[in-house]
Write an enzyme that holds these catalytic residues in place. Structure first.
Site, PDB file in Angstrom:
ATOM      1  CG  ASP A 156      55.166  -5.869 -37.200  1.00  0.00           C
ATOM      2  OD1 ASP A 156      54.599  -5.463 -36.170  1.00  0.00           O
ATOM      3  OD2 ASP A 156      55.290  -7.079 -37.475  1.00  0.00           O
ATOM      4  CG  ASP A 176      57.720 -15.007 -40.256  1.00  0.00           C
ATOM      5  OD1 ASP A 176      57.709 -15.235 -39.034  1.00  0.00           O
ATOM      6  OD2 ASP A 176      57.510 -13.888 -40.757  1.00  0.00           O
ATOM      7  CB  ALA A 210      55.541  -7.206 -42.220  1.00  0.00           C
ATOM      8  CG  ASN A 240      45.202  -4.845 -34.320  1.00  0.00           C
ATOM      9  OD1 ASN A 240      44.452  -5.030 -33.350  1.00  0.00           O
ATOM     10  ND2 ASN A 240      45.911  -5.839 -34.850  1.00  0.00           N
ATOM     11  CE  LYS A 297      58.525  -4.978 -53.049  1.00  0.00           C
ATOM     12  NZ  LYS A 297      59.886  -4.424 -52.738  1.00  0.00           N
TER      13      LYS A 297
END
Length: 315
Positions: free
Chosen positions: A259, A16, A256, A189, A293
């Site tokens: 995930d 990433d 994330a 989603n 985070k």
């Protein structure tokens, strides 16, 4: 770490590149980043594998990396997280997948992925990894690897009595009926569900209609994540459905979140799904910690962290 479910993850591994910006640029507009470019481990497959492992599961990863420095670093990361990476192949003369993440001040992100080695995972490579699929209770896949590899993995899973779990993102153009017939649990989603079903989600009625679409395709359990609105689930066999509230926090980076949710869910879920709502509630807490985070893999919490958060909120 207590071992719960055994999970084989067939999926992507991306390096990433994170660009922190105020807002998305308009057409023709040039903007500056707010901070220096940062790098992280990501990819839906990798993120979900790490979330499974950090929440107590025994995990094997099946996928492809480039034979480059990013690939070498990925192998080290997987090993550090106690993930079996025997069947993560490093391919000569290929690059590891990359994802360019535009992270806005609001915490929302837009992502552009260059698949690279991820799209070179073949059905034969999946066949070669059958030993870890035989040991798995759940086999999990997403659409950041090509469809033939996923079909092969789910076919092997069914032959070995493993539950199959499909996270259909990013949505691709294809006839999914054969894959749906091999799928036990689907976790889209809200946007992915609408693209696959053609049903715009507005309320509980349209959520129920969306779940029924998937049930009619042969899928037993449907879990639709709704962001801040929580999670909707439907278990056809038990004729059980409902919505579970999200644990809403101030998000720094949502990269994330989904995930993390999926990995945490599978770490807790009973094979007969009898604790489905409890597992979803646990996964919601895990996801709420992740969005506080920066980064993908770096943000995924451990089981100890999740349970500590739950304990504090309940005390």
């Amino acid at each position: 770490m207590s071992t719960k479910n055994s999970v084989a993850v067939v999926g992507s591994l991306n390096r990433d590149i994170i660009l922190q910006i105020t807002n998305l640029p308009l057409a023709g507009e040039t903007i500056h980043t707010q901070k220096a470019v940062s790098y992280a481990f990501g990819g839906k497959g990798s993120n979900q594998a790490v979330s499974c492992a950090r929440n107590g599961s025994q995990v094997a990863m099946i996928g492809c990396l480039g034979q480059d420095s990013h690939g070498d670093e990925f192998k080290q990361m997987l090993q550090k997280n106690e993930i079996n990476h025997r069947f993560v192949k490093q391919l000569p003369n290929e690059n590891t997948g990359q994802a360019y993440i535009l992270l806005q001040s609001s915490g929302q992100n837009s992502i552009v992925v260059s698949a690279e080695a991820n799209h070179l995972l073949t059905p034969q490579m999946v066949q070669d990894s059958e030993s870890v699929i035989q040991e798995a209770q759940f086999v999990l896949a997403q659409f950041e690897v090509l469809l033939p590899a996923i079909v092969e993995a789910f076919s092997l899973a069914r032959a070995n009595q493993a539950k199959t779990v499909l996270n259909p993102g990013p949505v691709i153009e294809a006839d999914f009926d054969y894959l749906y017939a091999l799928t036990d649990i689907i976790i889209p989603n809200e946007t992915e569900s609408e693209k696959l079903t053609g049903i715009t989600i507005k309320d509980n009625q349209t959520l129920s209609e969306s779940a029924e679409f998937f049930h009619q395709k042969g899928i037993e359990v449907v879990i639709i994540t709704l962001g801040k609105a929580g999670v909707y689930y439907s278990n056809r066999k038990r004729q059980d459905s409902g919505k579970i509230a999200a644990h809403v926090v101030k998000a720094i980076d949502t990269t994330a979140a989904g995930d993390t949710f999926i990995g945490a869910l599978l770490s807790q879920l009973a094979l007969d799904y009898q604790n489905l709502s409890e597992a979803i509630a646990y996964a919601n807490f895990a996801s709420s910690l992740a969005v506080q985070k920066l980064g993908a893999v770096d943000s995924i919490p451990t089981e100890k962290e999740v349970k500590s958060k739950i304990k504090k909120l309940n005390s």
